[in-house]
Design a protein around this motif. Structure first.
Motif, PDB file in Angstrom:
ATOM      1  N   ILE A  23       0.837  -1.207   0.000  1.00  0.00           N
ATOM      2  CA  ILE A  23       0.000   0.000   0.000  1.00  0.00           C
ATOM      3  C   ILE A  23       0.874   1.261   0.000  1.00  0.00           C
ATOM      4  O   ILE A  23       0.609   2.214  -0.731  1.00  0.00           O
ATOM      5  N   VAL A  24       1.920   1.250   0.822  1.00  0.00           N
ATOM      6  CA  VAL A  24       2.788   2.423   0.904  1.00  0.00           C
ATOM      7  C   VAL A  24       3.460   2.688  -0.445  1.00  0.00           C
ATOM      8  O   VAL A  24       3.535   3.841  -0.900  1.00  0.00           O
ATOM      9  N   GLU A  25       3.921   1.647  -1.103  1.00  0.00           N
ATOM     10  CA  GLU A  25       4.540   1.821  -2.419  1.00  0.00           C
ATOM     11  C   GLU A  25       3.537   2.357  -3.432  1.00  0.00           C
ATOM     12  O   GLU A  25       3.878   3.192  -4.288  1.00  0.00           O
ATOM     13  N   ALA A  26       2.287   1.903  -3.334  1.00  0.00           N
ATOM     14  CA  ALA A  26       1.251   2.407  -4.240  1.00  0.00           C
ATOM     15  C   ALA A  26       0.952   3.878  -3.956  1.00  0.00           C
ATOM     16  O   ALA A  26       0.726   4.671  -4.885  1.00  0.00           O
ATOM     17  N   ILE A  27       0.974   4.263  -2.677  1.00  0.00           N
ATOM     18  CA  ILE A  27       0.761   5.672  -2.314  1.00  0.00           C
ATOM     19  C   ILE A  27       1.885   6.539  -2.866  1.00  0.00           C
ATOM     20  O   ILE A  27       1.647   7.628  -3.414  1.00  0.00           O
ATOM     21  N   GLU A  28       3.110   6.076  -2.740  1.00  0.00           N
ATOM     22  CA  GLU A  28       4.247   6.836  -3.260  1.00  0.00           C
ATOM     23  C   GLU A  28       4.127   7.043  -4.762  1.00  0.00           C
ATOM     24  O   GLU A  28       4.373   8.142  -5.278  1.00  0.00           O
ATOM     25  N   ALA A  29       3.742   6.001  -5.478  1.00  0.00           N
ATOM     26  CA  ALA A  29       3.590   6.127  -6.940  1.00  0.00           C
ATOM     27  C   ALA A  29       2.473   7.097  -7.290  1.00  0.00           C
ATOM     28  O   ALA A  29       2.586   7.906  -8.221  1.00  0.00           O
ATOM     29  N   ALA A  30       1.354   7.040  -6.523  1.00  0.00           N
ATOM     30  CA  ALA A  30       0.232   7.935  -6.789  1.00  0.00           C
ATOM     31  C   ALA A  30       0.582   9.386  -6.462  1.00  0.00           C
ATOM     32  O   ALA A  30       0.141  10.325  -7.152  1.00  0.00           O
ATOM     33  N   LEU A  31       1.396   9.587  -5.434  1.00  0.00           N
ATOM     34  CA  LEU A  31       1.786  10.946  -5.051  1.00  0.00           C
ATOM     35  C   LEU A  31       2.684  11.597  -6.096  1.00  0.00           C
ATOM     36  O   LEU A  31       2.670  12.819  -6.255  1.00  0.00           O
ATOM     37  N   ILE A  32       3.470  10.821  -6.793  1.00  0.00           N
ATOM     38  CA  ILE A  32       4.297  11.384  -7.874  1.00  0.00           C
ATOM     39  C   ILE A  32       3.407  11.984  -8.947  1.00  0.00           C
ATOM     40  O   ILE A  32       3.625  13.112  -9.414  1.00  0.00           O
ATOM     41  N   SER A  33       2.365  11.246  -9.329  1.00  0.00           N
ATOM     42  CA  SER A  33       1.425  11.758 -10.338  1.00  0.00           C
ATOM     43  C   SER A  33       0.690  12.985  -9.804  1.00  0.00           C
ATOM     44  O   SER A  33       0.481  13.972 -10.536  1.00  0.00           O
ATOM     45  N   ALA A  34       0.287  12.925  -8.523  1.00  0.00           N
ATOM     46  CA  ALA A  34      -0.438  14.059  -7.937  1.00  0.00           C
ATOM     47  C   ALA A  34       0.444  15.304  -7.887  1.00  0.00           C
ATOM     48  O   ALA A  34      -0.027  16.427  -8.157  1.00  0.00           O
ATOM     49  N   VAL A  45      10.878  13.036 -10.240  1.00  0.00           N
ATOM     50  CA  VAL A  45      10.806  13.177  -8.790  1.00  0.00           C
ATOM     51  C   VAL A  45      10.635  11.811  -8.133  1.00  0.00           C
ATOM     52  O   VAL A  45      10.219  10.836  -8.764  1.00  0.00           O
ATOM     53  N   ARG A  46      10.937  11.782  -6.842  1.00  0.00           N
ATOM     54  CA  ARG A  46      10.727  10.602  -6.011  1.00  0.00           C
ATOM     55  C   ARG A  46      10.000  11.029  -4.753  1.00  0.00           C
ATOM     56  O   ARG A  46      10.345  12.049  -4.156  1.00  0.00           O
ATOM     57  N   VAL A  47       9.002  10.262  -4.356  1.00  0.00           N
ATOM     58  CA  VAL A  47       8.266  10.553  -3.126  1.00  0.00           C
ATOM     59  C   VAL A  47       8.637   9.507  -2.088  1.00  0.00           C
ATOM     60  O   VAL A  47       8.639   8.300  -2.378  1.00  0.00           O
ATOM     61  N   ASP A  48       8.954   9.961  -0.902  1.00  0.00           N
ATOM     62  CA  ASP A  48       9.336   9.050   0.175  1.00  0.00           C
ATOM     63  C   ASP A  48       8.346   9.197   1.327  1.00  0.00           C
ATOM     64  O   ASP A  48       8.111  10.311   1.818  1.00  0.00           O
ATOM     65  N   VAL A  49       7.749   8.078   1.738  1.00  0.00           N
ATOM     66  CA  VAL A  49       6.843   8.059   2.884  1.00  0.00           C
ATOM     67  C   VAL A  49       7.545   7.330   4.016  1.00  0.00           C
ATOM     68  O   VAL A  49       7.912   6.148   3.883  1.00  0.00           O
ATOM     69  N   ASN A  50       7.721   8.033   5.129  1.00  0.00           N
ATOM     70  CA  ASN A  50       8.357   7.420   6.287  1.00  0.00           C
ATOM     71  C   ASN A  50       7.441   6.346   6.879  1.00  0.00           C
ATOM     72  O   ASN A  50       6.295   6.622   7.217  1.00  0.00           O
ATOM     73  N   ARG A  51       7.976   5.103   6.984  1.00  0.00           N
ATOM     74  CA  ARG A  51       7.145   3.972   7.420  1.00  0.00           C
ATOM     75  C   ARG A  51       6.722   4.061   8.883  1.00  0.00           C
ATOM     76  O   ARG A  51       5.766   3.401   9.293  1.00  0.00           O
ATOM     77  N   ASP A  52       7.394   4.876   9.660  1.00  0.00           N
ATOM     78  CA  ASP A  52       7.059   4.978  11.088  1.00  0.00           C
ATOM     79  C   ASP A  52       6.179   6.190  11.388  1.00  0.00           C
ATOM     80  O   ASP A  52       5.165   6.081  12.071  1.00  0.00           O
ATOM     81  N   THR A  53       6.568   7.345  10.855  1.00  0.00           N
ATOM     82  CA  THR A  53       5.865   8.581  11.205  1.00  0.00           C
ATOM     83  C   THR A  53       4.806   8.980  10.180  1.00  0.00           C
ATOM     84  O   THR A  53       3.927   9.789  10.463  1.00  0.00           O
ATOM     85  N   GLY A  54       4.929   8.473   8.967  1.00  0.00           N
ATOM     86  CA  GLY A  54       3.986   8.858   7.914  1.00  0.00           C
ATOM     87  C   GLY A  54       4.369  10.160   7.224  1.00  0.00           C
ATOM     88  O   GLY A  54       3.622  10.659   6.377  1.00  0.00           O
ATOM     89  N   THR A  55       5.515  10.717   7.567  1.00  0.00           N
ATOM     90  CA  THR A  55       5.957  11.968   6.959  1.00  0.00           C
ATOM     91  C   THR A  55       6.253  11.768   5.471  1.00  0.00           C
ATOM     92  O   THR A  55       6.880  10.774   5.083  1.00  0.00           O
ATOM     93  N   ILE A  56       5.829  12.769   4.659  1.00  0.00           N
ATOM     94  CA  ILE A  56       6.001  12.665   3.212  1.00  0.00           C
ATOM     95  C   ILE A  56       6.993  13.722   2.744  1.00  0.00           C
ATOM     96  O   ILE A  56       6.893  14.906   3.110  1.00  0.00           O
ATOM     97  N   ARG A  57       7.954  13.296   1.917  1.00  0.00           N
ATOM     98  CA  ARG A  57       8.923  14.222   1.345  1.00  0.00           C
ATOM     99  C   ARG A  57       9.027  13.940  -0.152  1.00  0.00           C
ATOM    100  O   ARG A  57       8.971  12.798  -0.596  1.00  0.00           O
ATOM    101  N   VAL A  58       9.185  15.044  -0.932  1.00  0.00           N
ATOM    102  CA  VAL A  58       9.298  14.933  -2.384  1.00  0.00           C
ATOM    103  C   VAL A  58      10.699  15.369  -2.779  1.00  0.00           C
ATOM    104  O   VAL A  58      11.179  16.422  -2.354  1.00  0.00           O
ATOM    105  N   PHE A  59      11.363  14.564  -3.601  1.00  0.00           N
ATOM    106  CA  PHE A  59      12.725  14.858  -4.037  1.00  0.00           C
ATOM    107  C   PHE A  59      12.762  14.932  -5.556  1.00  0.00           C
ATOM    108  O   PHE A  59      12.240  14.043  -6.256  1.00  0.00           O
ATOM    109  N   ALA A  60      13.402  16.017  -6.050  1.00  0.00           N
ATOM    110  CA  ALA A  60      13.650  16.106  -7.491  1.00  0.00           C
ATOM    111  C   ALA A  60      14.955  15.369  -7.783  1.00  0.00           C
ATOM    112  O   ALA A  60      15.960  15.555  -7.094  1.00  0.00           O
ATOM    113  N   ARG A  61      14.915  14.514  -8.821  1.00  0.00           N
ATOM    114  CA  ARG A  61      16.101  13.715  -9.183  1.00  0.00           C
ATOM    115  C   ARG A  61      16.732  14.307 -10.454  1.00  0.00           C
ATOM    116  O   ARG A  61      16.087  14.409 -11.499  1.00  0.00           O
TER     117      ARG A  61
END
Length: 396
Positions: A23-34, A45-61
């Motif tokens: 589910i988390v991997e699917a959320i990350e993929a969906a957030l890139i499109s969003a 870009v790459r979206v990273d969801v912290n598995r413990d805190t739920g914090t979301i960060r977006v990185f330009a590659r």
């Protein structure tokens, strides 16, 4: 998103069997499109969801190059080294570009992804459950119908009963409880599609397995089934144990077992016959309830000529040829039926040489032994034997 959301995903994993990481991997993929859609960004870009805190960060590659042609996708070697001196040409630099108001968009996207994944998982579970029930029977409740299908509730899913699989002598009403045979389970974009039947021969076989313990435990075996749904069926049975009566086991005490099946099939007549490896006996049994005088077998053409008494010709053929047709389907042999008079006139039947069902097969006498033993019918000591000296005292 926060830690509570991640805890909810863990609970979902336990309850629905959906892996949290999937589910988390699917959320990350969906957030890139969003991100690209809402912020008109075309960079990698790459979206990273912290598995413990739920914090979301977006990185330009961005790729490290000597000369920059597209700043959205590339970065100069000088700029890269300012970030980290270890960067070299062709490396990929990740620069955080998380928007300030990205949380609301992320929450909506995550909700959509989770809902979709839950739906997909439930469909997959239902499909897995029912694919194992293919060629089995289930009890369902009639819900509604249209010009193509009757929709039957099987608990977790609605099954489809096509018009071609409905019995002609049945009328289905809302909330009717029926047993149906599952013919096909398919995956579709709208979930698993389950097709059921009330006319399939497998339904009759499964009903006997439910009602007859000897069939269920393998003591009695169903060899073949021939069925014209709603009207008449024939079923052949066999038992390895000679002490077991396979036909009697299926009929049950006072006919209770077979009557239960007849009631389920709304009065469909069922003939239960004994299977035999001898085609003479098998074909004769299959033509029950008519009496058979002779069965002549042609192995090459897989056909038989059956002779019946004159008065039983119509019974052997059946209404509109149904009895003979079902017998042929049951045995796999072509069956040509003639009455006794016609067969005699055509020279096809001689009572002396007939293959009488149930009798021991006739063996041709050995010519040499017949000559040598032509007086074997005379008992030892027979006074009529001209070759023997007869002592009257021994007679007394």
């Amino acid at each position: 998103m926060n830690s509570d959301f991640m805890d909810a995903l863990s609970t979902l994993e336990t309850d629905k069997g959906i892996e949290k990481e999937v589910i988390v991997e699917a959320i990350e993929a969906a957030l890139i499109s969003a991100y690209k859609r809402n912020f008109n960004q075309a960079q990698n870009v790459r979206v990273d969801v912290n598995r413990d805190t739920g914090t979301i960060r977006v990185f330009a590659r961005k790729e490290v190059v000597e000369e920059v042609f597209d700043p959205r996708l590339e970065i100069s070697i000088e700029a890269a080294k300012e970030i980290n001196p270890a960067y070299e040409l062709d490396d990929v630099v990740e620069i955080e570009v998380t928007p300030k108001n990205f949380g609301r968009i992320a929450a909506q996207t995550a909700k959509q992804v989770v809902t979709q994944r839950v739906r997909e998982a439930e469909r997959s579970i239902i499909y897995s459950d029912f694919i194992d029930r293919e060629e089995d029977i289930m009890t369902g409740i009639v819900q509604r119908q249209d010009h193509r299908f009757i929709y039957v509730d099987l608990g977790k899913v609605e099954a489809l009963l096509p018009q071609s699989e409905q019995m002609s002598n049945e009328h289905y009403k809302h909330n009717d409880r029926i047993k149906a045979y599952i013919t096909k389970v398919e995956k579709t974009t709208k979930g698993p599609q389950i097709m059921i039947s009330r006319t399939h021969p497998g339904l009759l076989k499964r009903l006997f397995e439910l009602e007859v313990p000897e069939i269920y435990d393998g003591t009695v075996e169903i060899v073949s089934v021939a069925r014209e749904a709603g009207d008449r069926s024939k079923i052949s049975v066999y038992a390895e144990d000679k002490d077991v009566d396979p036909v009697g086991s299926c009929v049950g005490p006072r006919g209770q077992r077979v009557q239960t099946i007849v009631d389920e099939l709304k009065g469909e007549k069922i003939d239960i016959v004994r299977w035999s490896e001898n085609p003479v006996d098998y074909v004769a049994n299959a033509l029950s309830p008519s009496k058979v005088l002779d069965v002549q077998v042609n192995e090459e053409e897989k056909s038989t000529l059956v002779v019946v008494p004159d008065y039983q010709l119509s019974l052997a053929i059946g209404k509109r040829g149904q009895n003979a047709r079902l017998a042929a389907k049951l045995t796999g042999w072509k069956i040509d039926i003639k009455n006794e008079t016609e067969a005699k006139e055509l020279g096809l039947y001689d009572p002396e040489t007939a293959n009488v069902p149930g009798a021991e097969p006739k063996e041709e006498p050995d010519e040499e032994s017949h000559v040598e033993g032509e007086e074997d019918w005379l008992e030892p000591g027979n006074p009529d034997d001209p070759e023997m000296d007869w002592d009257e005292s021994e007679k007394d």
